[in-house]
Scaffold this active site. Sequence first.
Site, PDB file in Angstrom:
ATOM      1  N   ARG A 152       0.836  -1.206   0.000  1.00  0.00           N
ATOM      2  CA  ARG A 152       0.000   0.000   0.000  1.00  0.00           C
ATOM      3  C   ARG A 152       0.873   1.259   0.000  1.00  0.00           C
ATOM      4  NH1 ARG A 152      -4.043  -3.377   3.253  1.00  0.00           N
ATOM      5  NH2 ARG A 152      -2.790  -3.008   5.117  1.00  0.00           N
ATOM      6  N   PHE A 209     -12.733  -5.599  -3.590  1.00  0.00           N
ATOM      7  CA  PHE A 209     -12.612  -6.334  -2.321  1.00  0.00           C
ATOM      8  C   PHE A 209     -11.984  -5.391  -1.283  1.00  0.00           C
ATOM      9  CE2 PHE A 209     -12.283  -9.626  -5.633  1.00  0.00           C
ATOM     10  CZ  PHE A 209     -13.310 -10.478  -5.258  1.00  0.00           C
ATOM     11  N   ASP A 225     -17.198  -3.863  -2.441  1.00  0.00           N
ATOM     12  CA  ASP A 225     -17.182  -4.995  -1.507  1.00  0.00           C
ATOM     13  C   ASP A 225     -18.589  -5.567  -1.411  1.00  0.00           C
ATOM     14  OD1 ASP A 225     -14.937  -5.945   0.697  1.00  0.00           O
ATOM     15  OD2 ASP A 225     -16.972  -6.447   1.309  1.00  0.00           O
ATOM     16  N   ALA A 268     -18.129  -8.955  -6.685  1.00  0.00           N
ATOM     17  CA  ALA A 268     -17.063  -8.290  -7.442  1.00  0.00           C
ATOM     18  C   ALA A 268     -17.207  -8.512  -8.941  1.00  0.00           C
ATOM     19  CB  ALA A 268     -15.707  -8.788  -6.963  1.00  0.00           C
ATOM     20  N   ASP A 277      -7.536  -7.151  -4.859  1.00  0.00           N
ATOM     21  CA  ASP A 277      -6.992  -7.833  -3.685  1.00  0.00           C
ATOM     22  C   ASP A 277      -8.064  -8.728  -3.060  1.00  0.00           C
ATOM     23  OD1 ASP A 277      -5.427  -8.598  -1.537  1.00  0.00           O
ATOM     24  OD2 ASP A 277      -5.757  -6.743  -0.409  1.00  0.00           O
ATOM     25  N   CYS A 327      -3.380 -13.613  -1.591  1.00  0.00           N
ATOM     26  CA  CYS A 327      -2.942 -14.104  -0.281  1.00  0.00           C
ATOM     27  C   CYS A 327      -3.039 -15.626  -0.215  1.00  0.00           C
ATOM     28  CB  CYS A 327      -3.751 -13.454   0.835  1.00  0.00           C
ATOM     29  SG  CYS A 327      -5.535 -13.781   0.754  1.00  0.00           S
TER      30      CYS A 327
END
Length: 398
Positions: free
Chosen positions: A212, A228, A250, A279, A299, A339
Amino acid sequence: MRHTLRLNPKAERRLKGGHLWVYSNEVDTAVTPLKGLAAGTEVVVETASGKALGAAVVSPEQLICARLFSRDANAVLDQSMIVHRLQVAQSGRELWYPHQCYRWVYGDSDGLPGLVIDRFGGVVVVQISSVAMEERRQAIIDAVNKVAKPHCIVLKNDGKLRAVEGLPEYVEVVQGALEDDCAPLIENDTRFMAPVIHGQKTGWFYDHRENRAQLNRLVKGKRVLDVFSYIGGWGVQAANHGATEVHCVDASAQALDWVEQNAALNGVAEKVQCWEGDAFAALRQLKDNGERFDVVVMDPPALIPKRKDIKAGEQAYHRLNSLAMRLLSKDGLLVAASCSMHLGEERLPDMLRIMGRELDRDVLIQHVGSQGADHPVVPAIPETRYLKAVFARVLPTR
């Protein structure tokens, strides 16, 4: 006398190379049966010849049946050790991050398997995911108080890993009080209130802090889409660092309420717009509306939770980022993040290459980021390095 786990011949190679996990098929169960050992029991792990490799706690019903917490076979996972490990972890974080806002404990990486602790200044949020750590709950609380002296401690014990260990889920404020069930934090000169009671995981995701920060350098005067968005980690920071307009997408109305609150907290509410919905549907709707953005941040949550999900998860990453790429202006920046530890390091850049050819765009990868210093990686355990963030400039084909 402490129990032992004797390994099969040559099964010690990974542990000697720096790994910390013992798999059930590596144990000589004829000599040291796993059956009958209570979860959370401390054991000495030894080679087939009887040489001690270290001390571990066991989860006898799991594939990873033991995790080393010390190379000293005589070590004991008591409050004294927990205090020492917290002190070492804290000193490492404070070298990197001011404001006492960081992931304080990252499980195996900090010698405390089954434990995650996030710090929000005077608020500490603890997540316990193993029987061994649940049995040491009070020792953990006492150790946190000794090292940090927080005014509030929250046990956020509602993660999926607890079910695997047969542990009940609960969320409890065991000390002090919170403001509106939230904890204040500062990240990259931006203020947030993290919903540590009702939010995801511990309420905040410190792991993308460095990524970020990279984006914050690039957004001045830009129109940004944050997909997201959760509570606005990317989007609110972008607005606070000079973006002219930020759209947050979101599926959770509650998360978007928190986005608006955090935008207001930083005086950038007029720059931030929220879109509630799926999304995929939101991206298609934005495309149909003729919207274009200078920067798109993609993300999503982990789309590949297990190895068996790799194919379906990669297809989802492809679809999402392809839709995102279609929403970019002629010279736009796509931040494609993942992730999912089961997504290989090279897969996301390669997907962007493929998408570029499909859409007749030139994709130039300018930066590849990972998790911050408060999520340290054990070199022998690739699973401890899970985060990816690919910054790609997307241009018309030359």
